[in-house]
Design a protein around this motif. Structure first.
Motif, PDB file in Angstrom:
ATOM      1  N   ARG A 171      -7.038   4.203  -2.065  1.00 23.75           N
ATOM      2  CA  ARG A 171      -5.823   3.523  -1.604  1.00 23.75           C
ATOM      3  C   ARG A 171      -5.540   4.044  -0.197  1.00 23.75           C
ATOM      4  O   ARG A 171      -5.174   5.209  -0.023  1.00 23.75           O
ATOM      5  CB  ARG A 171      -4.649   3.810  -2.523  1.00 23.75           C
ATOM      6  CG  ARG A 171      -3.341   3.144  -2.092  1.00 23.75           C
ATOM      7  CD  ARG A 171      -2.183   3.611  -2.938  1.00 23.75           C
ATOM      8  NE  ARG A 171      -0.915   3.122  -2.419  1.00 23.75           N
ATOM      9  CZ  ARG A 171      -0.257   2.076  -2.910  1.00 23.75           C
ATOM     10  NH1 ARG A 171      -0.747   1.426  -3.949  1.00 23.75           N
ATOM     11  NH2 ARG A 171       0.877   1.680  -2.387  1.00 23.75           N
ATOM     12  N   SER A 192      -7.817  -0.613   1.426  1.00 21.48           N
ATOM     13  CA  SER A 192      -8.811   0.088   0.639  1.00 21.48           C
ATOM     14  C   SER A 192     -10.125   0.106   1.407  1.00 21.48           C
ATOM     15  O   SER A 192     -10.179  -0.287   2.580  1.00 21.48           O
ATOM     16  CB  SER A 192      -8.978  -0.564  -0.738  1.00 21.48           C
ATOM     17  OG  SER A 192      -9.781   0.231  -1.584  1.00 21.48           O
ATOM     18  N   TYR A 247      -0.799  -1.383   1.312  1.00 21.60           N
ATOM     19  CA  TYR A 247      -1.946  -0.476   1.296  1.00 21.60           C
ATOM     20  C   TYR A 247      -3.221  -1.285   1.515  1.00 21.60           C
ATOM     21  O   TYR A 247      -3.284  -2.498   1.283  1.00 21.60           O
ATOM     22  CB  TYR A 247      -2.038   0.282  -0.030  1.00 21.60           C
ATOM     23  CG  TYR A 247      -2.300  -0.596  -1.239  1.00 21.60           C
ATOM     24  CD1 TYR A 247      -3.601  -0.828  -1.690  1.00 21.60           C
ATOM     25  CD2 TYR A 247      -1.252  -1.215  -1.912  1.00 21.60           C
ATOM     26  CE1 TYR A 247      -3.841  -1.653  -2.785  1.00 21.60           C
ATOM     27  CE2 TYR A 247      -1.478  -2.040  -3.001  1.00 21.60           C
ATOM     28  CZ  TYR A 247      -2.770  -2.256  -3.432  1.00 21.60           C
ATOM     29  OH  TYR A 247      -3.005  -3.078  -4.508  1.00 21.60           O
TER      30      TYR A 247
END
Length: 439
Positions: A94, A121, A119
């Protein structure tokens, strides 16, 4: 009746992937998608889910690697939700934001909250592309690996057949619609008349993997002050970020540079990347030299023409849908794949895609691409980077704006001052463009 299928398990998704052997290439398809990267596979998944008979074609055999930063912006995360893969990132890193460095300063800037998840990734392209490809097959797309689309037969600008070459020789697939997603070089796009114009900013980049003790970190490192082994300031940037436990304890580390036809980037990328990895080695607990170094040339900011015809469209990298400020293109690829299928489903409104697809690309990306590539062009001028970067890195508010722009996180619905200013800059830039994006 469908041909017999070769079935392979895919440990990343828990599903199975089905491949049509090249010698059993089907004679026709409603929608042929050429290229099984994130954009092509996303398009195939959306088209299959909408009930079209879809064939997904790629010259490579999967899983395969791809030169890429591997980072996923919040906008890319949102596109995974559109695909029905919202849980794919549950065991992935994350990334909360960017750790920006330069000229003796650092800013930790969170991804902005709003329409998109707060967020990002990161997943290696070996795994990410395979997961979306397998998802497309699970939705009903038929996959052909190891076969390359090399030419077309046409009538009145429409593609009647796509000519495919494989180890078993040539074959022809009769088509209703074609989505071209075969990457930055786009061999099929060139055959259809696609032209890349290098008078605006483009990118060159190199990427590698390194073992690290910080592979589960929550930040993406970005160094705006990139220097070569001799200490000379370069017109580029460096990045480093974790791939998490599923990434075998590796970091993605890379360097990129901006260039134009007037100011090409004369850089030996490999030694610069190796130097950069050493530079960030202690901070990121790097435990070995860079591995699997690859490099690429990146058309950016819609700097192509010839992106559509009556029944065909270019998407993603093939349409130069790459952010001119950071070289990111995964979110644009998946997004344009979805938009292309929506246009196919809207055939009563637009049975000829030639003008409408170009208009859609301009509507979604034209203003931002024009402004961003103009700014990127400024950054290729000697001393422009330190002049702008040295005071900029010390302003948290300005760096938050930079991250929002670099992450493609300003939408047409945003009405705040920053969004309005960015759109105004895009409108002004477009009016003075010699060649606006996609035109």
């Amino acid at each position: 009746m469908l041909p017999s299928l070769v079935v392979r398990p895919c440990r990343h998704t828990g599903r199975v992937s089905s491949d049509i052997p090249p010698h059993r290439i089907p004679g026709r398809a409603d929608v042929l998608v050429v290229g099984a990267g994130p954009g092509g596979s996303a398009a195939a998944a959306h088209a299959a889910a909408a009930g079209h008979d879809v064939v997904l074609l790629d010259a490579a055999t999967f899983p395969r690697d791809k030169t890429c930063g591997d980072g996923l912006t919040p906008r890319a995360v949102a596109e995974l939700d559109h695909l029905g893969l919202g849980d794919y990132l549950d065991d992935r890193p994350r990334i909360d934001g960017l750790a920006l460095h330069g000229w003796g300063a650092q800013q930790l800037v969170h991804w902005p909250s709003g329409r998109f998840p707060a967020y990002g990734s990161a997943v290696s392209r070996v795994e990410f592309d395979e997961a979306i490809r397998v998802h497309a097959v699970a939705r009903g797309a038929r996959m052909i690996q190891g076969a390359k689309a090399v030419d077309v037969t046409m009538s009145n600008g429409r593609i009647d057949e796509v000519i495919v070459e494989s180890a078993d020789g040539p074959a022809a697939i009769a088509v209703r619609d074609v989505i071209v997603a075969d990457g930055v070089r786009s061999a099929l796009g060139k055959a259809l008349g696609r032209e890349w114009h290098r008078d605006t900013a483009y990118g060159v980049a190199a990427r590698a993997y390194v073992p690290s003790g910080r592979a589960d970190d929550h930040w993406m490192g970005s160094h705006l002050e990139l220097r070569g082994p001799d200490g000379a300031l370069l017109p580029g940037y460096g990045w480093v970020f974790p791939l998490g436990g599923a990434g075998d304890g590796l970091l993605n580390v890379g360097v990129g540079a901006l260039a134009t036809a007037q100011r090409p980037a004369h850089m030996a990328l490999r030694p610069i990347l190796e130097h950069y990895a050493r530079m960030v080695g202690d901070e990121w607990a790097i435990g070995g030299p860079p591995q699997r170094i690859t490099s690429a040339l990146l058309p950016m900011g819609g700097a192509v023409t010839g992106v559509a015809g009556p029944n065909w469209m270019l998407i993603g990298d093939a349409a130069a849908c790459v952010n001119p400020l950071n070289g990111e293109g995964i979110d644009y690829a998946m997004e344009t794949g979805r938009l292309a299928v929506e246009l196919i489903d809207d055939t009563r409104r637009s049975p000829d895609h030639t003008t409408r697809w170009t208009d859609i690309l301009v509507e979604h990306y034209g203003l931002a691409f024009s402004a961003a590539r103009r700014l990127a062009g400024v950054l290729t001028v000697p001393q422009a980077v330190p002049t702008l970067g040295r005071p900029g890195i010390r302003s948290a508010r300005l760096m938050s704006l930079v991250v929002r722009v670099m992450g493609n996180l300003i939408t047409p619905e945003d009405a705040d001052l920053v969004a309005r200013a960015w759109r105004t800059a895009g409108r002004v830039s477009t009016r003075i463009d010699d060649r606006p994006p996609f035109r």
